[in-house]
Design a protein around this motif. Structure first.
Motif, PDB file in Angstrom:
ATOM      1  N   ARG A 287     -26.306  10.711  23.970  1.00 34.30           N
ATOM      2  CA  ARG A 287     -27.695  10.394  23.655  1.00 34.30           C
ATOM      3  C   ARG A 287     -28.533  10.534  24.918  1.00 34.30           C
ATOM      4  NH1 ARG A 287     -28.126   4.648  20.938  1.00 34.30           N
ATOM      5  NH2 ARG A 287     -30.300   5.379  20.810  1.00 34.30           N
ATOM      6  N   ASP A 288     -29.795  10.856  24.743  1.00 35.24           N
ATOM      7  CA  ASP A 288     -30.714  10.970  25.877  1.00 35.24           C
ATOM      8  C   ASP A 288     -30.154  11.882  26.963  1.00 35.24           C
ATOM      9  OD1 ASP A 288     -32.402   9.138  24.591  1.00 35.24           O
ATOM     10  OD2 ASP A 288     -31.313   7.450  25.457  1.00 35.24           O
ATOM     11  N   THR A 289     -29.791  13.095  26.566  1.00 29.79           N
ATOM     12  CA  THR A 289     -29.233  14.063  27.501  1.00 29.79           C
ATOM     13  C   THR A 289     -29.871  15.422  27.265  1.00 29.79           C
ATOM     14  OG1 THR A 289     -27.208  15.190  28.227  1.00 29.79           O
ATOM     15  CG2 THR A 289     -27.323  14.544  25.921  1.00 29.79           C
ATOM     16  N   THR A 290     -29.888  16.246  28.283  1.00 30.32           N
ATOM     17  CA  THR A 290     -30.429  17.597  28.129  1.00 30.32           C
ATOM     18  C   THR A 290     -29.397  18.568  27.566  1.00 30.32           C
ATOM     19  OG1 THR A 290     -29.819  18.159  30.402  1.00 30.32           O
ATOM     20  CG2 THR A 290     -32.037  17.269  30.028  1.00 30.32           C
ATOM     21  N   ILE A 291     -28.133  18.172  27.505  1.00 32.66           N
ATOM     22  CA  ILE A 291     -27.085  19.061  26.986  1.00 32.66           C
ATOM     23  C   ILE A 291     -27.212  19.176  25.471  1.00 32.66           C
ATOM     24  CG2 ILE A 291     -24.596  19.347  26.674  1.00 32.66           C
ATOM     25  CD1 ILE A 291     -24.209  18.076  29.407  1.00 32.66           C
ATOM     26  N   LEU A 292     -27.313  20.407  24.970  1.00 32.03           N
ATOM     27  CA  LEU A 292     -27.517  20.643  23.547  1.00 32.03           C
ATOM     28  C   LEU A 292     -26.215  20.781  22.770  1.00 32.03           C
ATOM     29  CD1 LEU A 292     -30.480  23.192  23.623  1.00 32.03           C
ATOM     30  CD2 LEU A 292     -30.579  20.720  23.345  1.00 32.03           C
ATOM     31  N   ASN A 293     -25.128  21.113  23.445  1.00 33.88           N
ATOM     32  CA  ASN A 293     -23.864  21.363  22.762  1.00 33.88           C
ATOM     33  C   ASN A 293     -22.890  20.209  23.000  1.00 33.88           C
ATOM     34  OD1 ASN A 293     -24.231  24.072  21.606  1.00 33.88           O
ATOM     35  ND2 ASN A 293     -24.499  24.675  23.734  1.00 33.88           N
ATOM     36  N   ALA A 294     -22.652  19.428  21.954  1.00 35.71           N
ATOM     37  CA  ALA A 294     -21.658  18.352  21.991  1.00 35.71           C
ATOM     38  C   ALA A 294     -20.938  18.370  20.650  1.00 35.71           C
ATOM     39  CB  ALA A 294     -22.315  17.008  22.241  1.00 35.71           C
ATOM     40  N   LEU A 295     -19.727  18.900  20.642  1.00 36.49           N
ATOM     41  CA  LEU A 295     -19.003  19.134  19.400  1.00 36.49           C
ATOM     42  C   LEU A 295     -17.805  18.202  19.276  1.00 36.49           C
ATOM     43  CD1 LEU A 295     -18.919  23.044  19.383  1.00 36.49           C
ATOM     44  CD2 LEU A 295     -20.663  21.529  18.455  1.00 36.49           C
ATOM     45  N   PRO A 296     -17.539  17.677  18.070  1.00 32.70           N
ATOM     46  CA  PRO A 296     -16.320  16.877  17.884  1.00 32.70           C
ATOM     47  C   PRO A 296     -15.088  17.751  18.045  1.00 32.70           C
ATOM     48  CG  PRO A 296     -17.380  17.320  15.779  1.00 32.70           C
ATOM     49  CD  PRO A 296     -18.316  17.819  16.830  1.00 32.70           C
ATOM     50  N   VAL A 344     -12.678  13.190  20.205  1.00 31.19           N
ATOM     51  CA  VAL A 344     -13.629  13.078  21.312  1.00 31.19           C
ATOM     52  C   VAL A 344     -14.808  13.995  21.023  1.00 31.19           C
ATOM     53  CG1 VAL A 344     -11.899  12.460  23.051  1.00 31.19           C
ATOM     54  CG2 VAL A 344     -12.430  14.884  22.624  1.00 31.19           C
ATOM     55  N   PHE A 345     -15.812  13.898  21.881  1.00 37.17           N
ATOM     56  CA  PHE A 345     -16.948  14.822  21.788  1.00 37.17           C
ATOM     57  C   PHE A 345     -16.972  15.665  23.054  1.00 37.17           C
ATOM     58  CE2 PHE A 345     -17.904  11.691  18.652  1.00 37.17           C
ATOM     59  CZ  PHE A 345     -18.536  12.404  17.654  1.00 37.17           C
ATOM     60  N   ALA A 346     -16.821  16.980  22.858  1.00 36.67           N
ATOM     61  CA  ALA A 346     -16.805  17.921  23.980  1.00 36.67           C
ATOM     62  C   ALA A 346     -18.226  18.346  24.287  1.00 36.67           C
ATOM     63  CB  ALA A 346     -15.948  19.133  23.631  1.00 36.67           C
ATOM     64  N   ARG A 347     -18.648  18.071  25.515  1.00 35.77           N
ATOM     65  CA  ARG A 347     -20.004  18.397  25.944  1.00 35.77           C
ATOM     66  C   ARG A 347     -19.945  19.659  26.799  1.00 35.77           C
ATOM     67  NH1 ARG A 347     -21.616  12.204  27.775  1.00 35.77           N
ATOM     68  NH2 ARG A 347     -20.771  11.202  25.900  1.00 35.77           N
ATOM     69  N   LEU A 348     -20.595  20.706  26.349  1.00 38.83           N
ATOM     70  CA  LEU A 348     -20.520  22.007  27.002  1.00 38.83           C
ATOM     71  C   LEU A 348     -21.730  22.193  27.900  1.00 38.83           C
ATOM     72  CD1 LEU A 348     -19.428  24.137  23.924  1.00 38.83           C
ATOM     73  CD2 LEU A 348     -18.060  22.607  25.341  1.00 38.83           C
ATOM     74  N   LYS A 349     -21.494  22.236  29.199  1.00 38.70           N
ATOM     75  CA  LYS A 349     -22.595  22.398  30.151  1.00 38.70           C
ATOM     76  C   LYS A 349     -23.077  23.840  30.204  1.00 38.70           C
ATOM     77  CE  LYS A 349     -20.227  18.983  33.015  1.00 38.70           C
ATOM     78  NZ  LYS A 349     -19.532  18.801  34.319  1.00 38.70           N
ATOM     79  N   ALA A 350     -22.177  24.781  29.990  1.00 36.78           N
ATOM     80  CA  ALA A 350     -22.562  26.194  30.082  1.00 36.78           C
ATOM     81  C   ALA A 350     -21.620  27.026  29.242  1.00 36.78           C
ATOM     82  CB  ALA A 350     -22.527  26.673  31.535  1.00 36.78           C
ATOM     83  N   VAL A 351     -22.142  28.134  28.738  1.00 35.06           N
ATOM     84  CA  VAL A 351     -21.313  29.120  28.061  1.00 35.06           C
ATOM     85  C   VAL A 351     -21.700  30.489  28.600  1.00 35.06           C
ATOM     86  CG1 VAL A 351     -21.053  27.779  25.950  1.00 35.06           C
ATOM     87  CG2 VAL A 351     -22.944  29.391  26.142  1.00 35.06           C
ATOM     88  N   ALA A 352     -20.789  31.447  28.499  1.00 35.36           N
ATOM     89  CA  ALA A 352     -21.108  32.834  28.816  1.00 35.36           C
ATOM     90  C   ALA A 352     -20.882  33.632  27.556  1.00 35.36           C
ATOM     91  CB  ALA A 352     -20.241  33.346  29.952  1.00 35.36           C
ATOM     92  N   LEU A 353     -21.768  34.549  27.285  1.00 36.78           N
ATOM     93  CA  LEU A 353     -21.702  35.319  26.055  1.00 36.78           C
ATOM     94  C   LEU A 353     -21.268  36.734  26.341  1.00 36.78           C
ATOM     95  CD1 LEU A 353     -25.026  34.119  24.466  1.00 36.78           C
ATOM     96  CD2 LEU A 353     -22.718  33.482  23.784  1.00 36.78           C
ATOM     97  N   SER A 354     -20.430  37.266  25.454  1.00 37.11           N
ATOM     98  CA  SER A 354     -20.083  38.675  25.519  1.00 37.11           C
ATOM     99  C   SER A 354     -19.758  39.119  24.113  1.00 37.11           C
ATOM    100  CB  SER A 354     -18.899  38.918  26.459  1.00 37.11           C
ATOM    101  OG  SER A 354     -17.778  38.182  26.038  1.00 37.11           O
ATOM    102  N   GLY A 355     -19.813  40.437  23.875  1.00 36.37           N
ATOM    103  CA  GLY A 355     -19.554  40.962  22.546  1.00 36.37           C
ATOM    104  C   GLY A 355     -20.395  42.181  22.315  1.00 36.37           C
ATOM    105  N   SER A 356     -20.601  42.565  21.068  1.00 32.82           N
ATOM    106  CA  SER A 356     -21.487  43.682  20.772  1.00 32.82           C
ATOM    107  C   SER A 356     -22.873  43.324  21.288  1.00 32.82           C
ATOM    108  CB  SER A 356     -21.528  43.932  19.265  1.00 32.82           C
ATOM    109  OG  SER A 356     -20.227  44.113  18.757  1.00 32.82           O
TER     110      SER A 356
END
Length: 366
Positions: A287-296, A344-356
Motif C-alpha cells: 500500500r502507498d507505494t509507487t511500485i505498480l506490479n505486486a502479484l500473488p 506471498v506478494f512478489a513486488r517487481l521493481k523492474a522488468v525488461a521486455l523483449s519479443g516481436s
C-alpha cells in the motif's frame, strides 16, 4: 523435431552429447567456451563426421549407422562468427550468390531484405560495411540459400556492444516472421534469454539439460539459477494499452504485468525478463507505494548462498503460474518466517521486455 546424438574423441576432447528439441523456433546451445557447442553445430552441418552419430531433422535422416548425408546435400544455412562475405562483391551480389545456390525459392529476396533492413546497403561494397551490417548480410545470404535449418555459431561474438544492440532486433524479427528452426550457439546468457525458446545446456562435451528456457532458468539443479544475476523469462500477450499514462498490460501465466510503453496491438506476444535482484517479497499486498506490479505467488523453495537466499516462486495464488525468482537476504527470509508453500506478494521493481518488436532496454515502472 531435431534429434541429435554425437560421440567421439577429437584430440584430447571427448564429445558425448545427445538431445531432442522442437523442430521450430530458436534453440540455443549454451555453455562456457570449450564445452563442445561449435563441435555439435559442425557435426549437424556435416562439416565434421563423428565416429558415432545420429541425426534426424524433422523426419529426415542425415546421419545414422552407415548413412551420412554430405554437407552440400543438407538443407542448412550456416552463419559463422565472422561474416565471410566476398569482399569484391556488392551487398546485392553477395545476397544473390545465396539465391544461385538454391534450386527453390521459398524465401524471397524482398522478404529477406525487408526483415533485415538491408535495402540501403544494396550497392555498397561489402568491405565498406560495419560489423553489424556485415552480419546482417551474412544472415540474409544464408536465408536465401533456402535452408530447412539455420545454424548460427556465435554470430554476435565478434561485435562490440553497439553493433550487438543494432543486430539483435533483426534477429528477433526473423524469429517472429520465419518458420525455419534455428540452432544458435552462444556463451552469452543475455542473448539466450532474449532470443531462445529452447535451451541445450552443455558442460565439458556433454548435455547437462535440455528444455524450454523458462524451466531451465529456474531449475535449482542447474547452475543458471546460481549465477550472480539470475533472471527468468516469461512469455505473455498484450491485453490492454493506456496511452494516457504510456503503459501497457501483459497477461502472463498467473497474473497481469503493467509495463511502460505502448506495446500494442492487443494480442501481440511479448517476452518479459525479470531479474531476481529486482523482486522483493511481502506477506501482504503493498500500500502507498509507487511500485505498480505486486502479484500473488507461492514459494516453491529457496536456495541459500552465503547471506542471501534465491527464492523460487510460481505466480498466482494457486502457485500454478509462471516461474519467478527473488534474490533476498537471509535476514529478510528469517524475519518474515517464510517457508515453502506459503503465499506471498512478489513486488517487481523492474522488468525488461523483449519479443516481436521487442524493447531491449530495462524499463522501470514505479
Amino acid at each position: 523435431m531435431i534429434e541429435a546424438a554425437f560421440r567421439g574423441r577429437l584430440g584430447g576432447f571427448m564429445l558425448d552429447a545427445a538431445f531432442a528439441v522442437p523442430g521450430q523456433g530458436i534453440t540455443a546451445l549454451f555453455g562456457p567456451s570449450g564445452c563442445g557447442k561449435t563441435t555439435v553445430l559442425r557435426a549437424i552441418a556435416g562439416l565434421l563426421r563423428m565416429p558415432e552419430g545420429r541425426l534426424r531433422i524433422n523426419g529426415d535422416i542425415w546421419q545414422e549407422r552407415r548413412r551420412f548425408v554430405p554437407p552440400h546435400r543438407r538443407a542448412v544455412g550456416y552463419v559463422f562468427q565472422e561474416a565471410s562475405l566476398f569482399p569484391h562483391l556488392s551487398v546485392e551480389a553477395n545476397l544473390r550468390f545465396g539465391l544461385r545456390r538454391s534450386g527453390t525459392t521459398r524465401i524471397g529476396m524482398e522478404e529477406v531484405v525487408d526483415l533485415l533492413g538491408i535495402a540501403p546497403l544494396f550497392d555498397r561494397p561489402s568491405r565498406m560495411l560495419s560489423g553489424g551490417e556485415r552480419q546482417r548480410v551474412a544472415i540474409g545470404r544464408a536465408l536465401l540459400s533456402q535452408p530447412g535449418l539455420l545454424l548460427m555459431d556465435e554470430p554476435l561474438s565478434a561485435l562490440d556492444r553497439f553493433s550487438k544492440d543494432e543486430i539483435l532486433p533483426y534477429l528477433e524479427r526473423l524469429h517472429a516472421a520465419l518458420s525455419i528452426p534455428v540452432l544458435y550457439v552462444s556463451h552469452d546468457i543475455a542473448e539466450v534469454e532474449r532470443l531462445a525458446d529452447t535451451l541445450v545446456l552443455m558442460e565439458q562435451g556433454r548435455v547437462r539439460a535440455a528444455g524450454p528456457i523458462p524451466d531451465l532458468l529456474a531449475d535449482p539443479a542447474l547452475p543458471l539459477l546460481h549465477m550472480p544475476q539470475p533472471a527468468v523469462v516469461i512469455d505473455g500477450k498484450v491485453v490492454r494499452t493506456d496511452p494516457g499514462y504510456g503503459l501497457s498490460e501483459i497477461a502472463v501465466p498467473g497474473g497481469v504485468l503493467v509495463v511502460a510503453g505502448g506495446l500494442g496491438p492487443v494480442g501481440e506476444g511479448r517476452r518479459v525478463r525479470i531479474p531476481a535482484n529486482d523482486v522483493s517479497l511481502g506477506r501482504t499486498p503493498p500500500r502507498d507505494t509507487t511500485i505498480l506490479n505486486a502479484l500473488p505467488a507461492r514459494i516453491e523453495g529457496a536456495d541459500p548462498a552465503g547471506h542471501q537466499m534465491t527464492v523460487r516462486l510460481r505466480l498466482g495464488s494457486d502457485g500454478r503460474g509462471a516461474a519467478l525468482l527473488a534474490r533476498i537476504s537471509r535476514k529478510s527470509w528469517d524475519r518474515l518466517a517464510l517457508a515453502e508453500g506459503e503465499l506471498v506478494f512478489a513486488r517487481l521493481k523492474a522488468v525488461a521486455l523483449s519479443g516481436s518488436a521487442r524493447v531491449p532496454a530495462l524499463t522501470r515502472v514505479d
